[in-house]
Design a protein around this motif. Structure first.
Motif, PDB file in Angstrom:
ATOM      1  N   LEU A 173       0.829  -1.209   0.000  1.00  0.00           N
ATOM      2  CA  LEU A 173       0.000   0.000   0.000  1.00  0.00           C
ATOM      3  C   LEU A 173       0.865   1.262   0.000  1.00  0.00           C
ATOM      4  N   HIS A 174       1.992   1.224   0.714  1.00  0.00           N
ATOM      5  CA  HIS A 174       2.898   2.376   0.684  1.00  0.00           C
ATOM      6  C   HIS A 174       3.476   2.573  -0.714  1.00  0.00           C
ATOM      7  N   ARG A 175       3.858   1.499  -1.366  1.00  0.00           N
ATOM      8  CA  ARG A 175       4.381   1.625  -2.725  1.00  0.00           C
ATOM      9  C   ARG A 175       3.291   2.116  -3.687  1.00  0.00           C
ATOM     10  N   TRP A 176       2.066   1.678  -3.465  1.00  0.00           N
ATOM     11  CA  TRP A 176       0.956   2.119  -4.328  1.00  0.00           C
ATOM     12  C   TRP A 176       0.707   3.610  -4.168  1.00  0.00           C
ATOM     13  N   LEU A 177       0.798   4.110  -2.938  1.00  0.00           N
ATOM     14  CA  LEU A 177       0.623   5.545  -2.718  1.00  0.00           C
ATOM     15  C   LEU A 177       1.718   6.343  -3.430  1.00  0.00           C
ATOM     16  N   ASP A 178       2.943   5.863  -3.367  1.00  0.00           N
ATOM     17  CA  ASP A 178       4.035   6.575  -4.058  1.00  0.00           C
ATOM     18  C   ASP A 178       3.805   6.606  -5.562  1.00  0.00           C
TER      19      ASP A 178
ATOM     20  N   ALA B  24      -5.740  -2.653   9.791  1.00  0.00           N
ATOM     21  CA  ALA B  24      -6.585  -3.837   9.648  1.00  0.00           C
ATOM     22  C   ALA B  24      -5.907  -4.959   8.877  1.00  0.00           C
ATOM     23  N   PHE B  25      -5.180  -4.639   7.802  1.00  0.00           N
ATOM     24  CA  PHE B  25      -4.635  -5.678   6.922  1.00  0.00           C
ATOM     25  C   PHE B  25      -3.127  -5.578   6.718  1.00  0.00           C
ATOM     26  N   GLY B  26      -2.447  -4.665   7.399  1.00  0.00           N
ATOM     27  CA  GLY B  26      -1.040  -4.424   7.113  1.00  0.00           C
ATOM     28  C   GLY B  26      -0.139  -5.620   7.325  1.00  0.00           C
TER      29      GLY B  26
END
Length: 450
Positions: A98-103, A128-130
């Protein structure tokens, strides 16, 4: 013509067995454990060289596979993803993805959109899902989360938007062949229906404008401009004097004013590419802009260049909405959102008989269906006109008798008759000219009028 065969993916890396046993110095034995002769001892793993962000290569090792087949399948997927330009770690946590997707999204999304994405990711999705591996995230995890949030009293709209953000992230993984399917599709929650809008009547609109002209002229001119042009709130607040052309009777929408995290004001592009266009000005809109000019001309204005400002600074969207609701209460009209003034512009235009395609272009919609499905609200005047038109047709059909002409005198109000062109004085009547007046209702040329 035959399709060329795909280029085979090179078999990089190796597959091996290892365990977690340790020696007397508490060091892992790994592949040197003598108990690996037992096929039930240890697990399978793979190791492969992968490029790092700095350009150097590092060895990626992943273990915990139950047998050699699973380990080779994971290695094969890793090599296929590496050939496409990204690293598909089979043990990658959902939080890391998710962090890579935000970048990645930050490269082509607005700052306001990214602020909303980051709030949902950091405050809801990662807690919740990290810790779940991305490959193991399935629909059962999502269903349990949605059920728990709704039982805890979370709003359905908020839960829907959180899951929509996760669905967008998983769709990117599917598009990049990182995942085979999106666990968030189809949506677990249906899209919440929009709440009913209660638009002002013509009398309430005039009542609000007259009150604000006497108490707060700035907001009177802002509301007048939004109603008569259909501008969005951010577009009206971002309007500069350089974008107003009084001589041509138009203004150009180039920016929109938004608040990132409800704090930092930024100028961004309009909502859609079709929104960046020119808008015609009526005499009421031109008068509202004239009122905001310092000396009645558009050349001598504040140094900031904003049409609507306080001491040269743009108006904060949240403060504008709060003050607008306060003015509604003082004026004695129902509270409404500032965006509802855009809906009001569409409704008033349709009630005045302006065709829907023209109003759709005026509000700069991408498609006509957007105007018809979302913005075409019925006003009391338009509703009465439609009902009167239906009743007029039925009344005339009820009075019609075989062999007798139908009387069209009782037209419903607000019908616009076809204008009659007078015959020139030097022209004599011809035998084929009609002896009666033309019918007021188009399409019935055998009818007569009285």
């Amino acid at each position: 013509m035959r399709t060329p065969a795909p280029t085979p993916v090179p078999d990089r890396g190796r597959v091996y067995r290892r365990c977690g046993c340790r020696d007397a110095d508490r060091r892992q034995l790994g592949t040197r454990c003598p108990r690996l002769a037992d096929p039930r001892h240890g697990s399978w793993a793979f190791a492969v060289d992968a490029p790092f962000l700095t350009g150097r290569r590092r060895t990626l090792r992943r273990s915990g596979f139950p047998d050699e087949v699973e380990a080779r399948i994971a290695l094969r997927k890793f090599n296929e993803a590496l050939a496409l330009g990204f690293v598909a770690d089979p043990r990658q946590k959902t939080a890391d993805y998710l962090h890579r997707w935000l970048d990645e999204k930050a490269l082509h999304r607005k700052a306001t959109t990214m602020a909303r994405y980051r709030d949902y990711v950091e405050q809801d999705l990662i807690p919740a899902f990290g810790d779940i591996p991305l490959d193991d995230l399935d629909r059962q995890h999502l269903r349990a989360y949605v059920t728990a949030q709704l039982k805890a009293g979370r709003g359905r709209v908020s839960v829907y938007r959180i899951m929509a953000t996760l669905s967008s992230a998983l769709s990117s993984a599917v598009d990049n062949d990182r995942l085979t399917r999106n666990a968030a599709k189809p949506p677990l929650l249906p899209r919440p229906a929009s709440p009913p809008r209660h638009l002002w009547t013509e009398a309430q609109t005039i009542q609000f404008l007259q009150f604000t002209r006497a108490t707060d002229p700035l907001y009177a001119d802002l509301a007048e401009l939004m109603i008569t042009t259909g501008l969005r709130k951010g577009e009206a607040l971002a309007l500069h004097w350089d974008d107003v052309h009084q001589s041509e009777g138009v203004l150009f929408v180039r920016h929109t004013l938004a608040a990132v995290d409800n704090n930092q004001l930024v100028l961004t592009t309009p909502k859609t590419p079709h929104s960046k266009a020119w808008v015609a000005l009526s005499h009421r809109a031109a008068a509202a802009l004239d009122n905001q000019a310092d000396t009645g001309t558009f050349g001598n204005t504040s140094s900031s260049g904003y049409v609507f400002h306080r001491h040269g600074r743009p108006l904060h969207p949240k403060h504008v909405l709060d003050h607008f609701h306060l003015l509604c209460d003082k004026a004695g009209v129902p509270r409404t959102a500032l965006h509802d003034l855009r809906h009001l512009a569409m409704s008033f235009g349709l009630a005045a008989g302006v065709p829907l395609p023209i109003m759709s272009k005026t509000l700069r919609h991408r498609t006509l269906s957007t105007s018809a499905n979302i913005y075409a609200h019925l006003t009391p005047r338009a509703a009465r006109a439609g009902a009167d038109g239906i009743a007029w047709i039925l009344d005339n059909a009820d009075r019609e008798e075989p062999g007798t002409p139908v009387c069209r005198t009782r037209r419903f109000a607000r019908q616009h008759p076809r204008p009659h062109r007078p015959r020139p004085a030097n022209r004599t009547p011809r035998l084929d000219d009609p002896t009666e007046n033309w019918p007021m209702w188009s399409g019935h040329h055998h009818a007569t009028t009285t």
